[in-house]
Scaffold this active site. Structure first.
Site, PDB file in Angstrom:
ATOM      1  NE  ARG A   1     -24.167  21.740 -10.316  1.00 53.78           N
ATOM      2  CZ  ARG A   1     -24.136  22.130  -9.036  1.00 53.78           C
ATOM      3  NH1 ARG A   1     -23.658  21.320  -8.125  1.00 53.78           N
ATOM      4  NH2 ARG A   1     -24.572  23.317  -8.689  1.00 53.78           N
TER       5      ARG A   1
ATOM      6  CG  ASP B   1     -31.724  13.646  -2.210  1.00 51.65           C
ATOM      7  OD1 ASP B   1     -30.677  12.993  -2.103  1.00 51.65           O
ATOM      8  OD2 ASP B   1     -31.886  14.750  -1.680  1.00 51.65           O
TER       9      ASP B   1
ATOM     10  CG  ASN C   1     -27.075   9.953  -1.195  1.00 55.11           C
ATOM     11  OD1 ASN C   1     -26.143  10.278  -0.459  1.00 55.11           O
ATOM     12  ND2 ASN C   1     -28.186  10.672  -1.274  1.00 55.11           N
ATOM     13  CB  THR C   2     -27.357   7.166   3.421  1.00 55.64           C
ATOM     14  OG1 THR C   2     -28.339   7.179   4.467  1.00 55.64           O
ATOM     15  CG2 THR C   2     -26.144   7.948   3.870  1.00 55.64           C
ATOM     16  CG  HIS C   3     -32.194  11.972   1.528  1.00 53.46           C
ATOM     17  ND1 HIS C   3     -31.569  13.172   1.262  1.00 53.46           N
ATOM     18  CD2 HIS C   3     -33.483  12.282   1.834  1.00 53.46           C
ATOM     19  CE1 HIS C   3     -32.449  14.157   1.399  1.00 53.46           C
ATOM     20  NE2 HIS C   3     -33.611  13.637   1.744  1.00 53.46           N
TER      21      HIS C   3
ATOM     22  CG  LEU D   1     -20.567  14.942  -7.588  1.00 50.44           C
ATOM     23  CD1 LEU D   1     -19.951  13.600  -7.243  1.00 50.44           C
ATOM     24  CD2 LEU D   1     -19.465  15.993  -7.817  1.00 50.44           C
TER      25      LEU D   1
HETATM   26  C1  GRF Z   1     -26.195  12.001   6.905  1.00 51.25           C
HETATM   27  O1  GRF Z   1     -27.405  12.254   7.575  1.00 51.25           O
HETATM   28  C2  GRF Z   1     -26.457  11.752   5.453  1.00 51.25           C
HETATM   29  O2  GRF Z   1     -27.650  11.117   5.194  1.00 51.25           O
HETATM   30  C3  GRF Z   1     -26.509  13.145   4.916  1.00 51.25           C
HETATM   31  O3  GRF Z   1     -25.445  13.797   5.577  1.00 51.25           O
HETATM   32  C4  GRF Z   1     -25.293  13.236   6.867  1.00 51.25           C
HETATM   33  C5  GRF Z   1     -23.834  12.931   7.056  1.00 51.25           C
HETATM   34  O4  GRF Z   1     -23.497  12.839   8.411  1.00 51.25           O
HETATM   35  N1  GRF Z   1     -26.478  13.150   3.485  1.00 51.25           N
HETATM   36  P1  GRF Z   1     -21.985  12.758   8.920  1.00 51.25           P
HETATM   37  O5  GRF Z   1     -21.258  13.986   8.471  1.00 51.25           O
HETATM   38  O6  GRF Z   1     -21.375  11.516   8.342  1.00 51.25           O
HETATM   39  O7  GRF Z   1     -22.106  12.656  10.424  1.00 51.25           O
END
Ligand code: GRF
Length: 196
Positions: A60, A140, A102-104, A88
């Site tokens: 990693r 996260d 990041n978006t979760h 990472l």
């Molecule tokens: C999103 O829901 C994001 O939060 C998650 O992966 C997904 C990515 O979606 N970590 P896409 O491949 O951009 O449609």
């Protein structure tokens, strides 16, 4: 301001960032994926840093160093993760401390990890959502920048629920990234560790 994006999937979240006019200089992917096509169509450089191993032998730290080198070649100030499939190591958080977003697809701190949507569905919650946060070494877990709730509807599958969440992410993430880079710009590019 130069942004580097990390992606592994279909790239619809990446596309929302591109469509918002955010200054993305490079898209780094860990595999062949739809996100590459989104980048190419927008004339954005793509760096494919292939992750060849998914077993215990995966180094990693060395892999992360390659991602850092790819981002550094494009002199990015901020890194946005847009559905990146590899956790990472420390070097990216050292190089861009407090500047990795990041978006979760869940309301953190609930349902961390790669299966957040399936886990929320299995838990029987009636409301889930999405969270934009600063990424840290702990997965996260970083400071939350924005959240929005999404209802779980009767008959939802992982696919229908995830798509409903992603519709919100495509609005919330670009807006939050924009506010973040504008704040950074106003500070002359310095991280937010001065004043209150
Ligand atoms: C999103 O829901 C994001 O939060 C998650 O992966 C997904 C990515 O979606 N970590 P896409 O491949 O951009 O449609």
């Amino acid at each position: 301001m130069r942004i580097g994006a990390l992606a592994s999937g279909t790239g619809t979240i990446l596309e929302s960032l591109v469509d918002a006019g955010l200054p993305i200089s490079v898209v780094v992917v860990d595999r062949a994926c739809g996100a590459e096509k989104i980048a190419e169509r927008a004339g954005i450089a793509v760096e494919r840093v292939v992750r060849s191993r998914f077993d215990e032998g995966f180094d990693r730290g060395a892999y992360t160093d390659l991602v850092v080198a790819a981002l550094a070649r494009h002199e990015v100030d901020v890194v946005v993760m847009a559905g990146y499939g590899t956790v990472l190591g420390p070097s990216i958080h050292e190089r861009w401390a407090g500047r990795v977003l990041n978006t979760h697809p869940a309301l953190l701190p609930s349902f961390k990890g790669w299966h957040a949507v399936a886990d929320a569905l299995a838990a029987g919650v009636k409301v889930t959502g999405c969270t934009v946060h600063l990424a840290t070494l702990e997965v996260d877990d970083g400071p939350i920048l924005a959240q929005e709730a999404v209802p779980v509807l009767d008959g939802d599958t992982v696919e229908t629920l995830h798509e409903r969440i992603k519709q919100v992410e495509r609005r919330l993430y670009p807006r939050t990234v924009r506010a973040f880079v504008d704040t950074l710009d106003a500070r002359g590019g310095r991280p937010g560790d001065e004043g209150t």
